[in-house]
Scaffold this motif. Structure first.
Motif, PDB file in Angstrom:
ATOM      1  N   GLN A 119       7.440 -10.493  11.971  1.00  0.00           N
ATOM      2  CA  GLN A 119       6.883 -10.083  13.253  1.00  0.00           C
ATOM      3  C   GLN A 119       6.574  -8.592  13.243  1.00  0.00           C
ATOM      4  N   GLY A 120       5.401  -8.259  13.777  1.00  0.00           N
ATOM      5  CA  GLY A 120       5.016  -6.865  13.885  1.00  0.00           C
ATOM      6  C   GLY A 120       4.801  -6.468  15.329  1.00  0.00           C
ATOM      7  N   LEU A 121       4.881  -5.170  15.581  1.00  0.00           N
ATOM      8  CA  LEU A 121       4.570  -4.645  16.907  1.00  0.00           C
ATOM      9  C   LEU A 121       4.010  -3.239  16.758  1.00  0.00           C
ATOM     10  N   VAL A 122       3.212  -2.832  17.734  1.00  0.00           N
ATOM     11  CA  VAL A 122       2.590  -1.512  17.727  1.00  0.00           C
ATOM     12  C   VAL A 122       3.183  -0.656  18.837  1.00  0.00           C
ATOM     13  N   ILE A 123       3.599   0.537  18.484  1.00  0.00           N
ATOM     14  CA  ILE A 123       4.009   1.535  19.472  1.00  0.00           C
ATOM     15  C   ILE A 123       2.871   2.545  19.568  1.00  0.00           C
ATOM     16  N   ALA A 124       2.200   2.573  20.715  1.00  0.00           N
ATOM     17  CA  ALA A 124       1.037   3.442  20.905  1.00  0.00           C
ATOM     18  C   ALA A 124       1.471   4.783  21.487  1.00  0.00           C
ATOM     19  N   VAL A 125       1.133   5.863  20.792  1.00  0.00           N
ATOM     20  CA  VAL A 125       1.508   7.208  21.237  1.00  0.00           C
ATOM     21  C   VAL A 125       0.285   8.127  21.195  1.00  0.00           C
ATOM     22  N   SER A 126       0.433   9.294  21.761  1.00  0.00           N
ATOM     23  CA  SER A 126      -0.656  10.263  21.815  1.00  0.00           C
ATOM     24  C   SER A 126      -0.941  10.838  20.429  1.00  0.00           C
ATOM     25  N   HIS A 127      -2.216  11.201  20.222  1.00  0.00           N
ATOM     26  CA  HIS A 127      -2.594  11.859  18.977  1.00  0.00           C
ATOM     27  C   HIS A 127      -2.537  13.386  19.103  1.00  0.00           C
ATOM     28  N   ASP A 128      -2.047  13.899  20.197  1.00  0.00           N
ATOM     29  CA  ASP A 128      -1.989  15.337  20.427  1.00  0.00           C
ATOM     30  C   ASP A 128      -1.058  15.997  19.399  1.00  0.00           C
ATOM     31  N   VAL A 129      -1.656  16.634  18.385  1.00  0.00           N
ATOM     32  CA  VAL A 129      -0.853  17.201  17.292  1.00  0.00           C
ATOM     33  C   VAL A 129       0.021  18.358  17.769  1.00  0.00           C
ATOM     34  N   ASN A 153      14.451  -6.766  11.659  1.00  0.00           N
ATOM     35  CA  ASN A 153      13.417  -7.238  10.729  1.00  0.00           C
ATOM     36  C   ASN A 153      12.000  -7.189  11.288  1.00  0.00           C
ATOM     37  N   ASP A 154      11.825  -6.623  12.492  1.00  0.00           N
ATOM     38  CA  ASP A 154      10.462  -6.359  12.962  1.00  0.00           C
ATOM     39  C   ASP A 154       9.800  -5.345  12.035  1.00  0.00           C
ATOM     40  N   ILE A 155       8.489  -5.456  11.888  1.00  0.00           N
ATOM     41  CA  ILE A 155       7.696  -4.463  11.165  1.00  0.00           C
ATOM     42  C   ILE A 155       7.000  -3.620  12.234  1.00  0.00           C
ATOM     43  N   VAL A 156       7.369  -2.350  12.320  1.00  0.00           N
ATOM     44  CA  VAL A 156       6.945  -1.493  13.437  1.00  0.00           C
ATOM     45  C   VAL A 156       5.843  -0.541  12.983  1.00  0.00           C
ATOM     46  N   VAL A 191      15.428  -2.634  11.726  1.00  0.00           N
ATOM     47  CA  VAL A 191      14.059  -2.558  11.205  1.00  0.00           C
ATOM     48  C   VAL A 191      14.097  -2.052   9.760  1.00  0.00           C
ATOM     49  N   LYS A 192      13.357  -2.719   8.886  1.00  0.00           N
ATOM     50  CA  LYS A 192      13.336  -2.354   7.468  1.00  0.00           C
ATOM     51  C   LYS A 192      12.032  -1.704   7.034  1.00  0.00           C
ATOM     52  N   VAL A 193      10.941  -1.964   7.772  1.00  0.00           N
ATOM     53  CA  VAL A 193       9.630  -1.422   7.406  1.00  0.00           C
ATOM     54  C   VAL A 193       9.004  -0.774   8.634  1.00  0.00           C
ATOM     55  N   ILE A 194       8.636   0.513   8.492  1.00  0.00           N
ATOM     56  CA  ILE A 194       8.019   1.272   9.581  1.00  0.00           C
ATOM     57  C   ILE A 194       6.737   1.898   9.044  1.00  0.00           C
ATOM     58  N   GLY A 195       5.646   1.772   9.802  1.00  0.00           N
ATOM     59  CA  GLY A 195       4.370   2.294   9.330  1.00  0.00           C
ATOM     60  C   GLY A 195       3.691   3.195  10.332  1.00  0.00           C
ATOM     61  N   ILE A 196       2.757   4.011   9.829  1.00  0.00           N
ATOM     62  CA  ILE A 196       1.994   4.926  10.681  1.00  0.00           C
ATOM     63  C   ILE A 196       0.580   5.038  10.132  1.00  0.00           C
ATOM     64  N   ASP A 197      -0.372   5.374  11.008  1.00  0.00           N
ATOM     65  CA  ASP A 197      -1.775   5.437  10.609  1.00  0.00           C
ATOM     66  C   ASP A 197      -2.201   6.830  10.144  1.00  0.00           C
ATOM     67  N   SER A 198      -1.251   7.672   9.797  1.00  0.00           N
ATOM     68  CA  SER A 198      -1.563   9.020   9.333  1.00  0.00           C
ATOM     69  C   SER A 198      -1.315   9.152   7.836  1.00  0.00           C
ATOM     70  N   PHE A 199      -1.682  10.318   7.313  1.00  0.00           N
ATOM     71  CA  PHE A 199      -1.556  10.574   5.879  1.00  0.00           C
ATOM     72  C   PHE A 199      -0.115  10.506   5.396  1.00  0.00           C
ATOM     73  N   SER A 200       0.804  10.951   6.242  1.00  0.00           N
ATOM     74  CA  SER A 200       2.214  10.964   5.842  1.00  0.00           C
ATOM     75  C   SER A 200       3.107  10.556   7.000  1.00  0.00           C
ATOM     76  N   PHE A 201       4.280  10.101   6.678  1.00  0.00           N
ATOM     77  CA  PHE A 201       5.267   9.667   7.673  1.00  0.00           C
ATOM     78  C   PHE A 201       5.884  10.860   8.388  1.00  0.00           C
ATOM     79  N   LYS A 252       2.101 -11.595  13.646  1.00  0.00           N
ATOM     80  CA  LYS A 252       2.559 -11.707  12.257  1.00  0.00           C
ATOM     81  C   LYS A 252       1.940 -10.600  11.404  1.00  0.00           C
ATOM     82  N   VAL A 253       2.716 -10.123  10.438  1.00  0.00           N
ATOM     83  CA  VAL A 253       2.247  -9.077   9.528  1.00  0.00           C
ATOM     84  C   VAL A 253       2.582  -9.453   8.086  1.00  0.00           C
ATOM     85  N   SER A 254       1.625  -9.229   7.203  1.00  0.00           N
ATOM     86  CA  SER A 254       1.843  -9.356   5.761  1.00  0.00           C
ATOM     87  C   SER A 254       1.616  -7.985   5.141  1.00  0.00           C
ATOM     88  N   CYS A 255       2.610  -7.475   4.415  1.00  0.00           N
ATOM     89  CA  CYS A 255       2.477  -6.142   3.799  1.00  0.00           C
ATOM     90  C   CYS A 255       3.130  -6.121   2.420  1.00  0.00           C
TER      91      CYS A 255
END
Length: 283
Positions: A119-129, A153-156, A191-201, A252-255
């Motif tokens: 199972q996956g879920l999205v946490i939406a946050v601001s892009h204000d650097v 075991n959620d994939i966040v 949670v075992k797997v955490i992801g982000i849409d940026s260059f680095s964590f 669902k997420v496959s990674c």
């Protein structure tokens, strides 16, 4: 039919990378020459015959592209790149070779496959650097507003919108990263797997180094990565298209990472599997 959403960025030699991607192409004509010589070479019974076939190939004699339909055989490509290029999964070994108990950290081939599908879920946050790394309080506020529940075991995924800079210099400097405290809380939930849409964590490298040089505080250097020496988890970096995912329900997420034996990280084709039309978030 479920809807599949590709959450990966392309590995492209034309994109600027800290470690450039190099690609060597053997086209169909050259591939035919190479394949033809290899077939004859492998069918030769002794080393003298093989040497002779190799010499013929080098001189352009013997079986070559002219023996193939349309004078074309099979192409071949060679890529030279780091394990951290494109969308990839960092294994615990990336954070340190041993954990705080002195035990070896998991490499990519040690990671249980069960961690990479669920199972996956999205946490939406601001892009204000200017806000810096995503804090624990900001994350908890987003979870509450989106009416989400984080379970073991959620994939966040964290959607910040940083992927829109992919292919530009800003991609390597205009992003936020995730704080140690927020990461720690997610791991404490199982949670075992955490992801982000940026260059680095973690925050941009220049920001962390500048902060360290000003304060001498070593804890500001890759804090979420360093947490991985204490608590076991995997990072997914350089995700994309998180705005196409629901913000109020799980999916669902496959990674699954490429099986690079004993690697510190590996490239991933991360895919979300959606059952129906969903309410999505645009950063």
């Amino acid at each position: 039919m479920p809807k599949l959403v590709d959450l990966s960025v392309a590995i492209d030699p034309d994109y600027w990378e800290p470690d450039p991607v190099k690609r060597k192409v053997i086209d169909h004509k050259r591939g035919a020459d190479r394949l033809g010589s290899a077939l004859v070479y492998l069918n030769s019974k002794n080393w003298m015959s093989r040497c002779w076939e190799w010499l013929k190939w080098r001189c352009g004699w013997g079986m070559n592209h002219k023996d193939f339909p349309d004078h074309k055989g099979l192409s071949l490509m060679f890529y030279h790149l780091s394990t951290h290029t494109g969308t990839h999964m960092d294994a615990p070994y990336h954070y340190g070779d041993v954990n705080q108990q002195g035990q070896p950290q998991k490499t990519i081939t040690d990671i249980p496959l069960e961690w990479c599908y669920g199972q996956g879920l999205v946490i939406a946050v601001s892009h204000d650097v200017k806000r810096g790394a995503i804090s624990l309080s900001e994350m908890m506020q987003a979870i509450t507003l989106q009416n989400l529940r984080v379970e073991a075991n959620d994939i966040v995924f964290f959607h910040t919108g940083a992927d829109k800079y992919q292919g530009t210099p800003h991609y390597y400097s205009k992003f936020r990263g995730i704080s140690r405290e927020a990461t720690d809380w997610l791991i404490s939930q199982g949670v075992k797997v955490i992801g982000i849409d940026s260059f680095s964590f973690d925050p941009p490298f220049a920001d962390m180094v500048t902060h360290y040089l000003e304060t001498g505080n070593k804890s500001v250097l890759w804090p979420a990565h360093m947490l991985g020496r204490e608590k076991e988890y995997c990072q997914l970096e350089r995700l994309a298209n998180l705005d196409q995912l629901p913000i109020d329900k799980k999916f669902k997420v496959s990674c699954f990472p490429i099986k690079l034996e004993k690697a510190d990280a590996a490239w991933c084709r991360v895919v979300a599997i959606l059952d129906e039309e969903v309410n999505c978030h645009a950063a």
